[in-house]
Motif scaffolding. Structure first.
Motif, PDB file in Angstrom:
ATOM      1  N   LEU A 146       0.855  -1.175   0.000  1.00  0.00           N
ATOM      2  CA  LEU A 146       0.000   0.000   0.000  1.00  0.00           C
ATOM      3  C   LEU A 146       0.895   1.231   0.000  1.00  0.00           C
ATOM      4  N   PHE A 147       0.693   2.061  -0.989  1.00  0.00           N
ATOM      5  CA  PHE A 147       1.435   3.309  -1.025  1.00  0.00           C
ATOM      6  C   PHE A 147       0.767   4.243  -2.015  1.00  0.00           C
ATOM      7  N   ASN A 148       0.907   5.511  -1.738  1.00  0.00           N
ATOM      8  CA  ASN A 148       0.417   6.551  -2.638  1.00  0.00           C
ATOM      9  C   ASN A 148       1.647   7.182  -3.280  1.00  0.00           C
ATOM     10  N   PRO A 149       1.781   7.083  -4.606  1.00  0.00           N
ATOM     11  CA  PRO A 149       2.988   7.589  -5.259  1.00  0.00           C
ATOM     12  C   PRO A 149       3.145   9.111  -5.159  1.00  0.00           C
ATOM     13  N   ASN A 150       2.088   9.802  -4.779  1.00  0.00           N
ATOM     14  CA  ASN A 150       2.160  11.256  -4.622  1.00  0.00           C
ATOM     15  C   ASN A 150       2.662  11.675  -3.247  1.00  0.00           C
ATOM     16  N   TRP A 151       2.872  10.701  -2.357  1.00  0.00           N
ATOM     17  CA  TRP A 151       3.317  10.984  -1.009  1.00  0.00           C
ATOM     18  C   TRP A 151       4.782  10.611  -0.827  1.00  0.00           C
ATOM     19  N   SER A 152       5.377  11.180   0.198  1.00  0.00           N
ATOM     20  CA  SER A 152       6.747  10.812   0.567  1.00  0.00           C
ATOM     21  C   SER A 152       6.734   9.426   1.207  1.00  0.00           C
ATOM     22  N   LYS A 153       7.928   8.844   1.290  1.00  0.00           N
ATOM     23  CA  LYS A 153       8.086   7.554   1.965  1.00  0.00           C
ATOM     24  C   LYS A 153       7.582   7.656   3.411  1.00  0.00           C
ATOM     25  N   GLU A 154       7.910   8.756   4.061  1.00  0.00           N
ATOM     26  CA  GLU A 154       7.523   8.944   5.455  1.00  0.00           C
ATOM     27  C   GLU A 154       6.000   9.022   5.613  1.00  0.00           C
ATOM     28  N   HIS A 182      -0.510 -15.730  -7.389  1.00  0.00           N
ATOM     29  CA  HIS A 182       0.955 -15.699  -7.343  1.00  0.00           C
ATOM     30  C   HIS A 182       1.521 -14.543  -8.167  1.00  0.00           C
ATOM     31  N   LYS A 183       0.838 -13.415  -8.108  1.00  0.00           N
ATOM     32  CA  LYS A 183       1.267 -12.210  -8.817  1.00  0.00           C
ATOM     33  C   LYS A 183       1.497 -11.090  -7.808  1.00  0.00           C
ATOM     34  N   ASN A 184       2.191 -10.064  -8.269  1.00  0.00           N
ATOM     35  CA  ASN A 184       2.301  -8.818  -7.526  1.00  0.00           C
ATOM     36  C   ASN A 184       1.155  -7.947  -8.028  1.00  0.00           C
ATOM     37  N   LEU A 185       0.187  -7.689  -7.175  1.00  0.00           N
ATOM     38  CA  LEU A 185      -1.015  -6.966  -7.589  1.00  0.00           C
ATOM     39  C   LEU A 185      -0.693  -5.567  -8.104  1.00  0.00           C
ATOM     40  N   ASN A 186       0.318  -4.921  -7.535  1.00  0.00           N
ATOM     41  CA  ASN A 186       0.678  -3.570  -7.958  1.00  0.00           C
ATOM     42  C   ASN A 186       1.308  -3.537  -9.344  1.00  0.00           C
ATOM     43  N   ILE A 187       2.018  -4.591  -9.708  1.00  0.00           N
ATOM     44  CA  ILE A 187       2.816  -4.587 -10.941  1.00  0.00           C
ATOM     45  C   ILE A 187       2.232  -5.468 -12.035  1.00  0.00           C
ATOM     46  N   ASP A 188       1.766  -6.666 -11.681  1.00  0.00           N
ATOM     47  CA  ASP A 188       1.410  -7.689 -12.670  1.00  0.00           C
ATOM     48  C   ASP A 188      -0.049  -7.720 -13.090  1.00  0.00           C
ATOM     49  N   VAL A 189      -0.916  -7.008 -12.415  1.00  0.00           N
ATOM     50  CA  VAL A 189      -2.360  -7.131 -12.645  1.00  0.00           C
ATOM     51  C   VAL A 189      -2.881  -5.885 -13.356  1.00  0.00           C
ATOM     52  N   PRO A 190      -3.239  -6.025 -14.636  1.00  0.00           N
ATOM     53  CA  PRO A 190      -3.649  -4.854 -15.421  1.00  0.00           C
ATOM     54  C   PRO A 190      -4.803  -4.057 -14.809  1.00  0.00           C
ATOM     55  N   PHE A 191      -5.781  -4.725 -14.218  1.00  0.00           N
ATOM     56  CA  PHE A 191      -6.927  -3.963 -13.707  1.00  0.00           C
ATOM     57  C   PHE A 191      -6.622  -3.205 -12.415  1.00  0.00           C
ATOM     58  N   MET A 192      -5.430  -3.396 -11.861  1.00  0.00           N
ATOM     59  CA  MET A 192      -5.009  -2.626 -10.689  1.00  0.00           C
ATOM     60  C   MET A 192      -4.022  -1.518 -11.043  1.00  0.00           C
ATOM     61  N   LYS A 193      -3.696  -1.398 -12.310  1.00  0.00           N
ATOM     62  CA  LYS A 193      -2.736  -0.378 -12.765  1.00  0.00           C
ATOM     63  C   LYS A 193      -3.213   1.022 -12.354  1.00  0.00           C
ATOM     64  N   ASP A 194      -2.298   1.787 -11.813  1.00  0.00           N
ATOM     65  CA  ASP A 194      -2.538   3.171 -11.403  1.00  0.00           C
ATOM     66  C   ASP A 194      -3.572   3.316 -10.285  1.00  0.00           C
ATOM     67  N   LYS A 195      -3.766   2.260  -9.491  1.00  0.00           N
ATOM     68  CA  LYS A 195      -4.680   2.330  -8.359  1.00  0.00           C
ATOM     69  C   LYS A 195      -3.903   2.006  -7.081  1.00  0.00           C
ATOM     70  N   ILE A 196      -4.299   2.593  -5.982  1.00  0.00           N
ATOM     71  CA  ILE A 196      -3.744   2.182  -4.703  1.00  0.00           C
ATOM     72  C   ILE A 196      -4.268   0.781  -4.449  1.00  0.00           C
ATOM     73  N   CYS A 197      -3.389  -0.119  -4.117  1.00  0.00           N
ATOM     74  CA  CYS A 197      -3.711  -1.545  -4.086  1.00  0.00           C
ATOM     75  C   CYS A 197      -4.337  -1.973  -2.757  1.00  0.00           C
ATOM     76  N   SER A 198      -5.396  -1.288  -2.375  1.00  0.00           N
ATOM     77  CA  SER A 198      -6.139  -1.656  -1.170  1.00  0.00           C
ATOM     78  C   SER A 198      -7.080  -2.810  -1.496  1.00  0.00           C
ATOM     79  N   ILE A 199      -7.525  -3.493  -0.468  1.00  0.00           N
ATOM     80  CA  ILE A 199      -8.481  -4.578  -0.659  1.00  0.00           C
ATOM     81  C   ILE A 199      -9.804  -4.027  -1.218  1.00  0.00           C
ATOM     82  N   GLU A 200     -10.131  -2.773  -0.868  1.00  0.00           N
ATOM     83  CA  GLU A 200     -11.337  -2.137  -1.383  1.00  0.00           C
ATOM     84  C   GLU A 200     -11.248  -1.933  -2.896  1.00  0.00           C
ATOM     85  N   ASN A 201     -10.126  -1.424  -3.369  1.00  0.00           N
ATOM     86  CA  ASN A 201      -9.963  -1.244  -4.819  1.00  0.00           C
ATOM     87  C   ASN A 201      -9.861  -2.583  -5.533  1.00  0.00           C
ATOM     88  N   LEU A 202      -9.246  -3.563  -4.882  1.00  0.00           N
ATOM     89  CA  LEU A 202      -9.109  -4.888  -5.487  1.00  0.00           C
ATOM     90  C   LEU A 202     -10.469  -5.535  -5.719  1.00  0.00           C
TER      91      LEU A 202
END
Length: 144
Positions: A24-32, A88-108
């Motif tokens: 879970l991460f928002n690319p618009n936010w800092s690591k912190e 057996h995939k990385n939902l953030n990287i390998d799953v087209p329907f999750m592209k550009d979405k925060i990978c929460s269970i709600e979005n999934l």
């Protein structure tokens, strides 16, 4: 003895399982900020879950089969359009329907609904999805 099933609404649920990693991460936010909001789930090295997906259809039982929908066919549809895509995939990287979405269970679960709905028969309606991320965390979605 014949049971009158006309006008009777029945719900059938098929449960499928898959394993997948995400973070879970928002690319618009800092690591912190990501770590402050998402905690360990923002781990740069990802983390995984053993997901259980409950797919519920509703409809009237067919007069000839007694089925709302054949559970084996439902399993095949779920496997083809969801499990084969996410297992057996990385939902953030390998799953087209999750592209550009925060990978929460709600979005999934919304993405899974959108994958399944077009492939189900007109004789049965997709009523609900329930997705367990852990034994203690799950989400339900009714297409609303």
């Amino acid at each position: 003895m014949q049971i009158n099933i006309e006008g009777t609404m029945v719900y059938i649920t098929r449960i499928e399982h898959f394993n997948a990693a995400h973070k879970l991460f928002n690319p618009n936010w800092s690591k912190e900020q990501n770590e402050a909001v998402f905690g360990k789930c923002a781990n740069e090295n990802w983390h995984g879950h053993n997901f259980n997906l409950h797919v519920t259809l509703k409809g009237e039982p067919d007069a000839d089969t007694g089925f709302v929908f054949d559970a084996k066919k439902l399993s095949s549809i779920i496997k083809e359009h969801v499990i084969d895509v996410v297992d057996h995939k990385n939902l953030n990287i390998d799953v087209p329907f999750m592209k550009d979405k925060i990978c929460s269970i709600e979005n999934l679960i919304i993405g899974i609904w959108n994958q399944l709905a077009p492939h189900l028969p007109a004789t049965a309606t997709l009523h609900a999805l329930k997705l367990y991320e852990t034994d203690r965390i799950f989400v339900e979605y009714f297409g609303e």
